[in-house]
Design a protein around this motif. Sequence first.
Motif, short mmCIF file in Angstrom:
data_model
loop_
_atom_site.label_atom_id
_atom_site.label_comp_id
_atom_site.label_asym_id
_atom_site.label_seq_id
_atom_site.Cartn_x
_atom_site.Cartn_y
_atom_site.Cartn_z
N LEU A 56 0.90 -1.09 0.05
CA LEU A 56 0.19 -0.09 -0.02
C LEU A 56 0.74 1.27 -0.05
O LEU A 56 0.38 2.28 -0.36
CB LEU A 56 -0.79 0.12 1.38
N GLU A 57 2.31 1.19 0.34
CA GLU A 57 2.99 2.27 0.24
C GLU A 57 3.27 2.77 -1.20
O GLU A 57 3.44 4.10 -1.34
CB GLU A 57 4.27 1.94 1.18
N ILE A 58 3.14 1.84 -2.14
CA ILE A 58 3.12 2.21 -3.35
C ILE A 58 2.28 3.21 -3.93
O ILE A 58 2.27 3.99 -4.52
CB ILE A 58 3.30 0.71 -4.30
N VAL A 59 0.79 2.65 -3.40
CA VAL A 59 -0.29 3.54 -3.85
C VAL A 59 -0.34 4.82 -3.32
O VAL A 59 -0.68 5.68 -3.98
CB VAL A 59 -1.57 2.56 -3.10
N GLN A 60 0.23 4.95 -2.02
CA GLN A 60 0.40 6.43 -1.69
C GLN A 60 1.68 7.15 -2.29
O GLN A 60 1.43 8.46 -2.50
CB GLN A 60 0.61 6.25 0.02
N GLN A 61 2.58 6.61 -2.57
CA GLN A 61 3.74 7.53 -3.34
C GLN A 61 3.38 7.80 -4.85
O GLN A 61 4.21 8.81 -5.01
CB GLN A 61 4.97 6.62 -2.92
N VAL A 62 2.61 6.79 -5.53
CA VAL A 62 2.69 7.41 -6.88
C VAL A 62 1.60 8.20 -7.24
O VAL A 62 0.31 7.87 -6.73
CB VAL A 62 2.53 5.65 -7.62
N ASP A 63 1.58 9.23 -8.00
CA ASP A 63 0.42 9.95 -8.45
C ASP A 63 -0.13 9.49 -9.80
O ASP A 63 0.57 9.76 -10.73
CB ASP A 63 1.14 11.40 -8.71
N PHE A 64 -1.09 8.90 -9.62
CA PHE A 64 -1.93 8.18 -10.79
C PHE A 64 -2.47 9.13 -11.63
O PHE A 64 -2.99 8.86 -12.86
CB PHE A 64 -2.82 7.03 -10.45
N ASN A 65 -2.66 10.37 -11.17
CA ASN A 65 -3.63 11.06 -11.70
C ASN A 65 -2.63 12.08 -12.68
O ASN A 65 -3.28 12.43 -13.94
CB ASN A 65 -4.26 12.19 -10.92
N LYS A 66 -1.41 11.93 -12.50
CA LYS A 66 -0.45 12.84 -13.57
C LYS A 66 -0.43 12.16 -14.70
O LYS A 66 -0.33 10.76 -14.90
CB LYS A 66 0.85 12.95 -12.85
N LYS A 67 -0.46 12.94 -15.88
CA LYS A 67 -0.30 12.23 -17.28
C LYS A 67 1.00 11.66 -17.47
O LYS A 67 1.92 12.55 -17.09
CB LYS A 67 -0.96 13.25 -18.43
N PRO A 68 1.06 10.79 -18.12
CA PRO A 68 2.31 10.31 -18.40
C PRO A 68 3.06 11.03 -19.66
O PRO A 68 2.43 11.71 -20.57
CB PRO A 68 2.32 8.87 -18.98
N ALA A 69 4.38 11.08 -19.35
CA ALA A 69 4.90 12.27 -20.43
C ALA A 69 5.63 11.22 -21.70
O ALA A 69 5.96 11.93 -22.77
CB ALA A 69 6.32 12.68 -19.70
N ARG A 70 5.42 9.89 -21.58
CA ARG A 70 6.00 9.35 -22.84
C ARG A 70 4.71 8.16 -23.14
O ARG A 70 4.33 7.59 -22.19
CB ARG A 70 7.21 8.58 -22.46
N MET A 71 4.78 7.59 -24.30
CA MET A 71 3.68 6.52 -24.61
C MET A 71 4.47 5.36 -25.07
O MET A 71 5.51 5.58 -25.72
CB MET A 71 2.83 7.07 -25.93
N SER A 72 4.13 4.28 -24.40
CA SER A 72 5.20 2.99 -24.78
C SER A 72 4.18 2.04 -25.69
O SER A 72 3.36 2.08 -25.43
CB SER A 72 5.72 2.14 -23.47
N LYS A 73 5.32 1.31 -26.35
CA LYS A 73 4.42 0.28 -27.19
C LYS A 73 4.22 -1.02 -26.67
O LYS A 73 2.97 -1.57 -26.69
CB LYS A 73 5.27 0.39 -28.57
N LYS A 74 5.04 -1.51 -25.76
CA LYS A 74 5.08 -2.67 -24.93
C LYS A 74 4.81 -2.62 -23.63
O LYS A 74 5.57 -1.39 -23.03
CB LYS A 74 6.16 -3.45 -25.24
N PRO A 75 3.95 -3.57 -23.09
CA PRO A 75 3.82 -3.40 -21.41
C PRO A 75 5.21 -3.77 -20.84
O PRO A 75 6.14 -4.51 -21.24
CB PRO A 75 2.73 -4.37 -21.25
N ILE A 76 5.50 -3.40 -19.51
CA ILE A 76 6.71 -3.64 -18.81
C ILE A 76 6.27 -5.12 -18.11
O ILE A 76 5.24 -5.04 -17.45
CB ILE A 76 6.92 -2.49 -17.78
N ASN A 77 7.38 -5.95 -18.17
CA ASN A 77 7.41 -7.26 -17.87
C ASN A 77 7.90 -7.00 -16.39
O ASN A 77 9.16 -7.44 -16.38
CB ASN A 77 7.81 -8.40 -18.77
#
Length: 743
Positions: free
Chosen positions: A472-493
């Motif tokens: 849950l610490e990850i949920v608190q630290q990451v801002d999911f509302n912020k728009k990403p600066a880059r678009m990626s083609k493949k998902p991260i494994n």
Amino acid sequence: MAAKQKRKLEDLSMDEFLLTALDSAGEDDSEDETKKENGLDKKTSAAFETDDKKGKASQHKEQLSRLKNKDPEFYKFLQANDQTLLNFDDTDSSEDEDEKKYHKLPSKLEADDSDEEDDDDEGGAEGSKASKKSKKGVEIIKVTDKMVEEWKDAMKKEPTPRLFREVTQAFKAAVATTKGEGGAQCRYKVADSSVFNSLVIFCIRDVYVALQRMLNLKPEKDQKKLVLPSSSPKWQKNQVDIKMYLSGVVQLLSCLTEATVISAVLRHANQLAPYYLCLPKQCRHLVKQLMKQWSTGEETSRVLAFLALNKICRHKQDTYLNPILKQMYISYVQNCKFTSPNVLPMINFMQRTLTEMYSLDTQATYQHAFIYIRQLAIHLRNAMTMKKKETYQSVYNWQYIHCLSLWCRVLSTLHPSDVLQPLIYPLCQVIIGTVKLVPTSRYYPLRMHCCKALTLLSGSTNTFVPVLPFILEIVQQVDFNKKPARMSKKPINFAVILKLSKVNLMEKAYKDGLIDQLYDLILEYFHTQATSIGFPEIALPTAIQLKAFLKECKVANYCKPVRQLLEKVQENSSYITARRQKAAFGVADATAVTAWEKQMKEEGTPLTKYYTQWKKLRVKEIQLEISGKDRMEDLELPEIKRKKTEEKKVEDKKGFSDSDSDAEEDDGKLKIRGKKDRRGSDDDDDDDLQGLYDMSDDDEGGDSDDDEELATTAPEPLTAAALIKLAEGDEDVVEDLQLSDDD
């Protein structure tokens, strides 16, 4: 005389010494001349040499007698410990004769033919031995397909020791050809590849059955009890040939490269395991080759090698278990240095098979686990105290993480064990310390690997481990509302990485994968606690934080899985609350609580039922991710055809000229998006700024005209020009206008 002269050498001066040397040389010459004149034969010269040796012996005896006066303590020591040295005999010159025999140069340097002629003339035993060796070297029998067929038929009818010896020698000659030896020292010679193949196939298929029949060994009724061939009365008679054959099998296994042939030989070696157990040297060589195949071979070869190793360790634990466990752990660590989608299944296989080997003896497992977990703790302590890049890297690497997951799996698999129970707490502390070492967002994948290991350990050993705070610490630290600066083609494994790059943190795929991983980790942990009587209290802090996340997050794709997870947790919590209200026992009654939880586990809860359905689908997705396939592979998306730079420049010029002509005809089309519409025509004095607005509008107008034309003609839903327009966006134009207004 010579001894007297040597005793007086200390009293002589240099000139006198040179004179005596010249005199002795003259005497030697005169003696040689007299020998030649008198025609002394070899016997007299030999007698002269023995006299000379006796003189040396007497001289040595006199030196020992003088030692008594010079160093009486050392002389007493010799009397007490080495009496043979003091009782030296003048005639004892056997060692001198041996030295003379080996170090004396031949009188004449002749060719080898003379020696061979002398050997032929002699009729002694040495000549006969040499002739036998030469005959053996000449009589080399070439193996043919017909001989192999005859051996095969005879072996099926009645295997005899003589027949087995012939087959063994032929097999030895065949194996010798694999290393380029050519079988020169063997009775047989295998020169044809077809003969080699037929002989090896015959040995792999028929030799084991023939050995069982020849030694009168009955098949095993109980597989746990192994009948050793050494118990047969015919073992001593055939031991040499069996030893030769087993050595040939190991040598053949070390030379092969084809996977199918290696698998066949490994199956044969697994059959012959009882024979190897009777011969320690051959068994050690076999274990070495099995270890090589288990750690570096193909998939089938790894499985067969593990079965043979397991069989050897089960029947002779005292001799082979500890060294094999140690070598297998070292091979596992060496293979875990790098992790990729192709290597990960092999690492999981080695982890499971090594756990199976550790289950053979929990006492030995405790000793190995204690040592290796302590090593991991020492590395972590050094990293926490020194705080250097090198010490951090000694902990934050794949070998360290895979070792932690290995010991979690070992303790989880062998859980009902009083011997291994004390290792659970220190292992959990090491994993938690690893998570807290560098708690940054770049190491979120490593934290997730540690949380998975802790969840496995907690659920299998019925031990409460606080895993949810790290998730849950990850949920608190990451801002999911912020728009990403880059678009990626493949998902991260996330399964094959430990550290994220700065570019990964800016991509949209990072947050998408993070939500999926958080969903998986929280659901897996709650599944381990789903039947616990204290589930509502365990789930309460998590439910509060998930509700807070849903209030803050505005992205629908992220809120949907979190809301679904929250509903499942609350449903299970209310179900447990309703069931425990009907219970008639108190919290202090541990046996009643255990029985109640066992009943809940058998009946199932809403969360466990959902988890089983979700797990089936998730396993398929993970297999696709590990294999490197994209999730969007099946979707039929339009292809983006990129135009060349020269064509783009020509189109831009045409669009610009067209927009100018359109602007002259119709001024109503020249409207600036954003703030330009609000201003209207109030800024007439600023002609230059108005010209810039017109240029920007002309570009947009040209693009829109092109878009309309492409939309009417092209059937695709998204054209290249439309995608370029979307990539440019409206915000860039507004920002330029703001800068110009401020200026």
